[in-house]
Design a protein around this motif. Structure first.
Motif, PDB file in Angstrom:
ATOM      1  N   GLU A 287      -6.270   2.508  -9.489  1.00 15.04           N
ATOM      2  CA  GLU A 287      -4.842   3.069 -10.153  1.00 15.04           C
ATOM      3  C   GLU A 287      -5.572   4.276 -11.011  1.00 15.04           C
ATOM      4  O   GLU A 287      -5.249   4.187 -11.939  1.00 15.04           O
ATOM      5  CB  GLU A 287      -4.140   2.150 -11.047  1.00 15.04           C
ATOM      6  CG  GLU A 287      -3.462   1.204  -9.972  1.00 15.04           C
ATOM      7  CD  GLU A 287      -2.843  -0.145 -10.683  1.00 15.04           C
ATOM      8  OE1 GLU A 287      -1.954  -0.708 -10.174  1.00 15.04           O
ATOM      9  OE2 GLU A 287      -3.490  -0.480 -11.631  1.00 15.04           O
ATOM     10  N   HIS A 336       5.035  -1.622  -7.184  1.00 13.49           N
ATOM     11  CA  HIS A 336       3.780  -0.864  -6.777  1.00 13.49           C
ATOM     12  C   HIS A 336       2.738  -1.617  -5.622  1.00 13.49           C
ATOM     13  O   HIS A 336       2.438  -1.119  -4.737  1.00 13.49           O
ATOM     14  CB  HIS A 336       2.942  -0.551  -8.085  1.00 13.49           C
ATOM     15  CG  HIS A 336       1.783   0.615  -7.613  1.00 13.49           C
ATOM     16  ND1 HIS A 336       2.192   1.497  -7.027  1.00 13.49           N
ATOM     17  CD2 HIS A 336       0.404   0.267  -8.071  1.00 13.49           C
ATOM     18  CE1 HIS A 336       0.915   2.213  -7.112  1.00 13.49           C
ATOM     19  NE2 HIS A 336      -0.129   1.399  -7.585  1.00 13.49           N
ATOM     20  N   VAL A 340       1.709  -0.048  -1.907  1.00 14.60           N
ATOM     21  CA  VAL A 340       0.467   0.279  -1.545  1.00 14.60           C
ATOM     22  C   VAL A 340       0.193  -0.743  -0.237  1.00 14.60           C
ATOM     23  O   VAL A 340      -0.395  -0.464   0.616  1.00 14.60           O
ATOM     24  CB  VAL A 340      -0.525  -0.389  -2.726  1.00 14.60           C
ATOM     25  CG1 VAL A 340      -1.883  -0.471  -2.109  1.00 14.60           C
ATOM     26  CG2 VAL A 340      -0.571   0.421  -3.860  1.00 14.60           C
ATOM     27  N   TYR A 343       1.405   1.130   2.473  1.00 16.91           N
ATOM     28  CA  TYR A 343       0.329   1.966   3.007  1.00 16.91           C
ATOM     29  C   TYR A 343      -0.580   1.678   4.016  1.00 16.91           C
ATOM     30  O   TYR A 343      -1.123   2.264   5.019  1.00 16.91           O
ATOM     31  CB  TYR A 343      -0.301   2.997   1.852  1.00 16.91           C
ATOM     32  CG  TYR A 343       0.726   4.154   1.360  1.00 16.91           C
ATOM     33  CD1 TYR A 343       0.686   5.253   2.183  1.00 16.91           C
ATOM     34  CD2 TYR A 343       1.502   4.043   0.532  1.00 16.91           C
ATOM     35  CE1 TYR A 343       1.634   6.274   1.768  1.00 16.91           C
ATOM     36  CE2 TYR A 343       1.984   5.090  -0.215  1.00 16.91           C
ATOM     37  CZ  TYR A 343       2.220   6.560   0.638  1.00 16.91           C
ATOM     38  OH  TYR A 343       2.853   7.312   0.178  1.00 16.91           O
ATOM     39  N   ILE A 388      -1.985   7.032  -2.760  1.00 13.48           N
ATOM     40  CA  ILE A 388      -1.370   5.713  -2.410  1.00 13.48           C
ATOM     41  C   ILE A 388      -1.731   5.200  -3.643  1.00 13.48           C
ATOM     42  O   ILE A 388      -0.914   3.946  -4.291  1.00 13.48           O
ATOM     43  CB  ILE A 388      -2.563   4.986  -1.457  1.00 13.48           C
ATOM     44  CG1 ILE A 388      -2.331   5.596  -0.121  1.00 13.48           C
ATOM     45  CG2 ILE A 388      -2.547   3.443  -1.297  1.00 13.48           C
ATOM     46  CD1 ILE A 388      -3.280   5.264   0.933  1.00 13.48           C
ATOM     47  N   GLY A 390      -4.125   3.158  -5.363  1.00 16.51           N
ATOM     48  CA  GLY A 390      -4.524   1.799  -5.122  1.00 16.51           C
ATOM     49  C   GLY A 390      -6.131   1.407  -4.650  1.00 16.51           C
ATOM     50  O   GLY A 390      -6.550   2.690  -4.404  1.00 16.51           O
TER      51      GLY A 390
END
Length: 505
Positions: A287, A336, A340, A343, A388, A390
């Motif tokens: 992050e 969140h 992630v 994705y 993304i 992450g």
């Protein structure tokens, strides 16, 4: 992780800790357990109005901007001292709130104290004017004045350090502040308010309104008595802030998203490059706005480098963020985590090979995403183009310098880039052609506080850091002084009538 001793959080306005005007609260959720940590006062437009009025009054009528610089900077240094005294609690609260491993939040607390001490030094040494003499007629000189009320909107990744990154230069230059911290990470923002209160700053100089972006944040951006908006966060929100603040002609500083490339040539020092890219994407749970989320590896070393990456991913320690041995903790919030995870599933659908570590069974309640490599990627894949945010890295092979430059620049973002090569001429050549605000050559993401920070394209507007912050947080005023005789044109003066010789006779 014991959260029973964490108190509820109030607003900090005009030197007092207050409930929200509506008395409403919202829940602050643990990323480790997805259970409530505490309740937080839910600020609204009314609370923003009260906080801005306090900051405006403190700027116009209080002692802050008028006090001797040395005295003001003593307050700034005292805040730094108090941060250092409270560093252990700050790092604990940061890990509790964000899921960041405590071994990393301890370093952030130290950096936060350094931010205040650094700007105390910078105001003394670099907040200086210039003088221009025009012959013996004029001297023109410049001075730097505080602008007014600074609205600061900060993110949830490394929140304490990034809050101080904005608060320190804003206060050191004589502005007053209204801070709207991210709603997902309020604990250390409240701790900063306690520290500043303890430092004894005049009432109204520093204020915090907790709440949501679409209410409290939007009200701060639109407020006519706020002259500056500094924002760190995602690009979509940044563009909305610029649009919403345009009607009041605010200054804006935007540090936005990134999809930063790391380029590894086949002549690179592979061990150091490996250390750097693994740290660059998997520290801070991925992050991080400057994370090297796109990895370009030259074909000659691609297979070997990927083999080494897989070994590293297998060995990264996923654990309780309070465990000093943990290298990856849970993502900040369930929302969140789901984004992630979406994705990663999309990467599979786009044809990437997904290599991911295993989440221990005892951590399944938390928002854990294991360190993930996306292999066999193309640069036009969604997972190689969109941020993304992450612990996920897309790996893309390349053949030549020309090809990798084109791919690196084929992105709407332009925050950071990393280049690894022992051909120093090629390194400099490529660094100057990459579309990014910052480039690290044969280095991991380390930063000197004296240099500017910011991005190009959709990664930001403006630069902060070092003396570059003064361009944003101060008004440059020019004073023109006459020092000699002047011939000033006369307007509106009746000309004397000339008398002719015939009139004399």
């Amino acid at each position: 992780m014991d959260v029973s001793a964490v108190p509820n959080i109030k607003q900090y306005i005009n030197g007092e800790f207050l409930e929200a005007d509506s008395n409403e609260m919202f829940s602050n959720i643990s990323p480790f357990t997805n259970k409530e940590i505490n309740q937080v006062a839910k600020g609204s437009e009314v609370d923003i109005d009260i906080a801005v009025a306090a900051a405006r009054d403190a700027f116009k009528h209080g002692p802050w901007r008028e006090m001797p610089v040395k005295e003001r900077l003593n307050y700034i240094k005292k805040i730094a001292d108090l941060i250092e005294e409270e560093a252990e609690e700050i790092s604990y609260l940061e890990s509790l709130d964000t899921g960041l491993p405590i071994s990393q939040t301890k370093k952030q607390a130290a950096r936060a104290a350094e931010n205040f001490r650094f700007y105390a030094e910078m105001v003394n040494s670099r907040l200086v004017g210039e003088a221009y003499q025009v012959d013996e007629a004029f001297i023109n000189y410049t001075i730097h004045k505080p602008v007014g009320v600074a609205g600061l909107i900060t993110p949830w990744n490394a929140p304490f350090m990034l809050e101080t990154w904005k608060v320190a230069p804003a206060l050191a230059t004589g502005n007053t502040v209204v801070l709207k911290p991210a709603e997902w990470s309020p604990l250390t923002a409240n701790k900063l308010a306690e520290i500043i209160d303890k430092a004894g700053l005049p009432k109204g100089v520093f204020n915090i309104v907790h709440g949501f972006g679409e209410t409290a944040g939007a009200a701060l951006v639109a407020h006519p008595d706020v002259q500056l908006i500094s924002f760190t966060g995602e690009t979509k929100t940044g563009s909305e802030i610029i649009r919403n603040g345009a009607s009041t002609l605010k200054r804006v500083s935007m540090e936005l998203g990134g999809k930063s490339p790391a380029i590894i040539f086949d002549d690179a020092d592979l061990e150091k490059a490996l250390d750097a890219v693994v740290w660059g994407i998997f520290s801070f749970n991925g992050e991080r706005c400057t994370a090297n989320s796109r990895l370009f590896v030259q074909e000659g070393i691609h297979d070997e480098f990927v083999r080494l990456l897989k070994e590293r991913v297998d060995n990264i320690i996923i654990g309780d963020p309070m465990n000093p041995n943990s290298e990856i903790g849970p993502l900040i919030h369930k929302e969140h985590f789901e984004n992630v995870s979406r994705y990663i599933q999309l990467a599979r659908e786009e044809g990437a090979e997904v290599i991911s570590g295993k989440i221990p069974e005892e951590l399944k309640e938390g928002n854990y995403v294991a360190p993930t490599l996306l292999l066999n990627c193309r640069n036009d894949m969604t997972v190689a183009q969109e941020e993304i945010f992450g612990p996920v890295m897309a790996v893309i092979p390349f053949k030549s310098e020309e090809q990798v430059l084109e791919m690196a620049n084929d992105s709407k973002y332009g925050l950071a880039a990393y280049i690894w090569t022992t051909d120093i001429k090629r390194g400099h050549r490529l660094a100057q052609k990459v579309d990014s605000g910052m480039v690290w050559l044969n280095s991991q993401n380390v930063r000197d506080l004296r240099i500017p920070f910011g991005g190009s394209k959709n990664s930001g507007v403006g630069r902060e850091g070092g003396h570059y912050s003064f361009e944003f947080y101060t008004e440059t005023q020019v004073v023109h002084v006459s020092i000699g005789e002047q011939s000033i044109p006369k307007f509106g003066v009746k000309k004397k009538q000339q008398i002719t010789a015939s009139e004399i006779r």
